[in-house]
Design an enzyme around this catalytic site. Sequence first.
Site, mmCIF file in Angstrom:
data_model
loop_
_atom_site.group_PDB
_atom_site.id
_atom_site.type_symbol
_atom_site.label_atom_id
_atom_site.label_comp_id
_atom_site.label_asym_id
_atom_site.label_seq_id
_atom_site.Cartn_x
_atom_site.Cartn_y
_atom_site.Cartn_z
ATOM 1 C CE LYS A 184 27.636 5.050 12.664
ATOM 2 N NZ LYS A 184 28.876 5.845 12.817
ATOM 3 C CB SER A 219 28.322 8.956 10.458
ATOM 4 O OG SER A 219 29.147 8.089 11.211
ATOM 5 C CB SER A 243 31.098 9.181 13.408
ATOM 6 O OG SER A 243 31.057 9.731 12.125
HETATM 7 N N1 GLN Z 1 32.449 13.297 9.319
HETATM 8 C C1 GLN Z 1 33.607 12.488 9.039
HETATM 9 C C2 GLN Z 1 33.480 11.888 7.670
HETATM 10 O O1 GLN Z 1 32.514 12.134 7.018
HETATM 11 C C3 GLN Z 1 33.788 11.444 10.097
HETATM 12 C C4 GLN Z 1 32.857 10.306 9.976
HETATM 13 C C5 GLN Z 1 33.067 9.237 10.976
HETATM 14 O O2 GLN Z 1 33.701 9.441 12.018
HETATM 15 N N2 GLN Z 1 32.550 8.057 10.665
HETATM 16 O O3 GLN Z 1 34.347 11.190 7.223
#
Ligand code: GLN
Length: 500
Positions: free
Chosen positions: A80, A155, A179
Amino acid sequence: MKSLVGSNIRELKTLLANKSVSAKEITKAHYEYIEKHEVNINAFLCLTKELSLNQASAIDELIARKEPLPLLAGIPVAIKDNICLTNYPTTCASQILANYQSPYNASVVEKLTNDGAICVGKTNLDEFAMGSSCENSSFKVTKNPCNTEYVPGGSSGGSAASVAGGFSVIALGSDTGGSIRLPASFCGIVGMKPTYGLVSRYGLVAFASSLDQIGPMGRSVEDVIFALQSIISECAHDSTNIKEPFKANLDDGNFISIPNEVSDNKPLKGMKIGLIKELDNDGINPEVRKALKNVIKVLNDQGAHIDEVSIPQIQQALPVYYIIATAEASSNLARFDGIRYGYRESNVQNLEDLYLKSREQGFGSEVKRRIILGTYCLSSGYFDAYYKKAQAVRRLLQNELLTTLNSYDVLLSPTAPSTAFKINEKMADPLNMYLTDIATIPANLAGIPAISIPCGLDNTHMPIGFQLMGKPFTEKKLLKIAYVFEQATNQQFNRQINNN
Ligand code: GLN
């Protein structure tokens, strides 16, 4: 011979060990596949072909010298793009870091490299990992390989798409509120968020430091176990990293092991599983609930005992998360000011103007929304009402989860209330988007391990995933149950790559 693309780690290791293929051939096969299909998927922000061919040559030299091969020798992995890789960009999918190249490797990258893995590229994400669909990337929108009209989840959507698309065997994601698990669920693969502190965060660009955790994604539980074995380690650079992880909660002297073939006909006998009532109700898509019912049946047939349990504080998890995560983000992202890090606007009047204009141009709208929310929650007049209260409720939720886990081995729920949605479907409605994380956020707030495993398809053929959560350091137990489920269902729900 089965195609190299789509093979699992065990198969590739065997082929390498008996010299049926070279690491270079494995790498080239994956690149050919990437070059053909990446245009439809957009999983990557940057490909690292030269690096991967050099890494493959090093493995082939080991083979030529008849030296023992490390754990992940020749296995293609995607990283990532909020995890640092020496001399390559680490952009976090943000304009503010568009020109940033990392001078060092994250500890997890160092570990994978030492274990012989081949890095194929850096994957797309929601800007600074803030999002649930990968649509908040400021460079491109990644598409779900199961159906390109749908989002891959976020994400870590690029990492999930890389694995589900057959571009890499495994990938690393980061999980602050789901994410890793959400995109794994949306793309039909396995994704795990380890216990907070088990995997070093050194070299992961911070979003919300008390919640962030790096973890593996793969097309099978076994591939995820291989990847996790590699990245768990002690790290002197991360003060929250658990020292002596291998001494933590040992059941049989082996922290994570590759399960033997499940021969026992009731391998989960004696296992108590709690089905979380608050995550199995009308708010959950009926097809997801139906798949969950089947999971319960399969686990039951394997000997597990399942009860419904109630964790009332789960209803507070979302607001608590969006206070704590945004508060921490507003502080962590202060360093991107055009002076210390990030894009610097040149047409400015004075220093303040420089900060303002650089950040105004560099950050996208979701990141700005979070910085504003977080700064507000931390401001002196509101700190007690929001941040402090959220921390208190976080502790209540953690206590409830841990107390329940005194009576149950693991807690079961869907990974997400729905399957993948269409690209653009939720962009205009951030609150609706935030709701996607209702089932995944509790594990981050409590610091406990959680895994998402594929368990079905909806009527549009999009994947469904279920989640298991356990006490800190019970990764092995979660992986065993996941593995038993996968074996009992013949991996029929896992994403397969057909490249013949
Ligand atoms: N969807 C969640 C957010 O937008 C989690 C994102 C993540 O785990 N990086 O904060």
